[in-house]
Motif scaffolding. Structure first.
Motif, short mmCIF file in Angstrom:
data_model
loop_
_atom_site.label_atom_id
_atom_site.label_comp_id
_atom_site.label_asym_id
_atom_site.label_seq_id
_atom_site.Cartn_x
_atom_site.Cartn_y
_atom_site.Cartn_z
N ARG A 259 0.85 -1.01 0.00
CA ARG A 259 0.12 0.06 0.12
C ARG A 259 0.74 1.26 0.12
O ARG A 259 1.95 1.20 0.39
N LYS A 260 0.18 2.16 -0.49
CA LYS A 260 1.11 3.54 -0.72
C LYS A 260 0.01 4.71 0.01
O LYS A 260 -1.09 4.74 -0.78
N ASN A 261 0.45 5.42 0.70
CA ASN A 261 -0.38 6.62 1.44
C ASN A 261 -0.06 7.81 0.15
O ASN A 261 0.98 8.22 0.14
N ILE A 262 -1.30 8.23 -0.52
CA ILE A 262 -1.10 9.14 -1.55
C ILE A 262 -1.00 10.59 -1.08
O ILE A 262 -0.59 11.44 -1.62
N ILE A 263 -1.18 10.70 0.48
CA ILE A 263 -0.87 12.02 1.05
C ILE A 263 0.46 12.20 1.30
O ILE A 263 1.11 13.27 1.17
N THR A 264 1.08 11.09 2.07
CA THR A 264 2.63 11.37 2.56
C THR A 264 3.52 10.82 1.42
O THR A 264 4.77 10.88 1.62
N GLY A 265 3.15 9.83 0.64
CA GLY A 265 3.82 9.05 -0.25
C GLY A 265 4.68 7.72 0.47
O GLY A 265 5.49 7.17 -0.25
N GLU A 267 5.44 4.16 1.52
CA GLU A 267 5.07 2.66 1.09
C GLU A 267 5.31 1.53 2.01
O GLU A 267 6.32 1.72 2.57
N TYR A 299 -5.15 5.57 0.97
CA TYR A 299 -4.17 4.58 0.25
C TYR A 299 -4.56 3.72 -0.90
O TYR A 299 -5.51 3.66 -1.22
N GLN A 300 -3.63 3.92 -1.90
CA GLN A 300 -3.55 2.88 -2.99
C GLN A 300 -2.76 1.76 -2.58
O GLN A 300 -1.99 1.70 -1.95
N TYR A 301 -3.50 0.52 -2.81
CA TYR A 301 -2.93 -0.89 -2.68
C TYR A 301 -3.03 -1.85 -3.53
O TYR A 301 -3.92 -1.65 -4.69
N TYR A 340 -8.11 1.39 -3.86
CA TYR A 340 -7.96 2.70 -3.19
C TYR A 340 -9.16 2.29 -1.72
O TYR A 340 -10.00 1.55 -1.81
#
Length: 379
Positions: A259-265, A267, A299-301, A340
């Motif tokens: 997963r990647k936090n699209i706010i903080t970047g 992973e 999150y994008q997962y 997401y």
């Protein structure tokens, strides 16, 4: 389902608990202990499992020890069986009445066992091999073949163990010509001849020692994923898939989450919380797992499944001159799906912030209501 089928199911379910434990230690149940006579300090699994590498046409002779720690005589039926896995990938040993087509059909038991008190490992070794310590591996095997009268392949043996006594049973395992390269599994089972009752159901107690045999050759790690199910609720991501082993080695599949936090970047990668599943070559299991929607943010997962192979090193004993090292590989992986999600705590806080903003916007920008004028009625 008939009553007899229900009874058999209850018996097999109870027995399975004795085989599903992942640790490779000597089995002990109800005063009976059961373990390979020879172990190796080089391999932690050897104290509870038989581990071999053998070519088609080769024969392996080894010994299994049964001990009675209780005050009553134990009457047992000992027999070899194939290994199998439950629908969710847990290891188990087949029923005695099942047709044995793999390791369970390769093993023969010596009809005359060695009765012995509690001796050390070296003393057990001397009891088993006599004065032939200086003989070659093949000479020792041939000597033991001639010394004992063996059962037929897959045949059972009746064994009686006195209180506080021990019995050593020689095993003769012959790998058939034409056996496929790769991993094969089975076990030796000791079944109590005395049945107990749970209501109207007869319960049979049995314990088993696993046997893994590797046929050397080109290793093939390959698996297929079918019937994949993607689901989620407000608190968790849920994955389920059918895993089929298309290779020739035993695989241990498990899900993983990236997963990647699209706010903080940031992973992150998470391994499956459910581990220990096994799928034998040519077999299929159903794997399932779920992950909480943890973290803070949007999150994008990606959810995938990977399968590693693990070969145990063969354990040296007086009839085996060498041993191989444990061989573990990361194996292949398949990406199943992606998407997401918004973490629960982030959604709650974002919702509260939004409501607060709406409130203040309403307070600051909505036109103020003028007070109504009062008209006096003239008299």
């Amino acid at each position: 389902m008939s009553f007899s089928q229900c009874a058999r199911f209850a018996i097999l379910t109870l027995a399975a608990f004795l085989f599903l434990a992942p640790s490779a230690k000597a089995i002990e149940s109800g005063g009976l202990i059961f373990f390979p006579t020879f172990d190796s300090s080089e391999n932690e699994y050897s104290s509870g499992w038989f581990l071999y590498e053998a070519k088609p046409g080769e024969t392996v002779i080894d010994f299994v020890t049964l001990g009675n720690t209780g005050d009553d005589t134990l009457s047992l039926t000992v027999y070899p069986v194939d290994a199998l896995t439950t629908d969710d990938g847990a290891f188990a040993l087949a029923n005695k009445s099942s047709k044995q087509t793999d390791v369970g059909s390769w093993v023969r038991l010596a009809k005359s066992s060695i009765q012995t008190p509690n001796h050390s490992s070296n003393e057990r070794r001397l009891l088993a091999l006599g004065d032939e310590e200086s003989a070659s591996v093949l000479e020792r095997q041939e000597l033991l073949k001639q010394t004992f009268d063996w059962t037929s392949n897959g045949e059972s043996l009746e064994v009686v163990i006195p209180p506080r006594g021990r019995t050593i049973i020689p095993l003769l395992t012959s790998v058939p010509h034409g056996t496929e390269i790769g991993d094969h599994a089975g076990g030796i089972v000791a079944q109590d001849q005395q049945q107990s009752k749970m209501g109207a159901v007869s319960v049979v107690k049995r314990v088993g020692v696993r046997m893994y045999i590797t046929i050397p050759g080109q290793k093939l790690e390959k698996f297929a994923v079918d019937e994949m199910i993607q689901d989620e609720d407000s608190l968790a991501l849920i994955a389920q898939a059918k895993i089929t082993n298309l290779g020739n080695v035993r695989l241990e599949p498990e899900f993983f989450l990236k997963r990647k936090n699209i706010i903080t970047g940031e992973e992150e990668t998470f391994e499956s919380a459910v581990s220990g599943a096994t799928v034998f070559p040519g077999k299929t299991i159903m794997l399932s797992d779920k992950w909480p929607k943890s973290g803070f943010g949007i999150y994008q997962y990606e959810v995938g499944v990977k399968a590693r192979s693990f070969r145990f090193m063969s354990v040296p004993n007086p009839l085996r001159s060498s041993a191989n090292k444990n061989d573990q590989t990361p194996g292949a992986s398949h990406l199943l799906y992606h998407g997401y999600y918004v973490s629960v705590n982030f959604a709650i806080i974002a919702g509260l912030v939004l409501l607060t903003m709406v409130f203040w916007i309403a307070v600051l920008f909505m036109p103020r209501m003028k007070p109504a004028k009062l008209h006096r009625r003239r008299h």
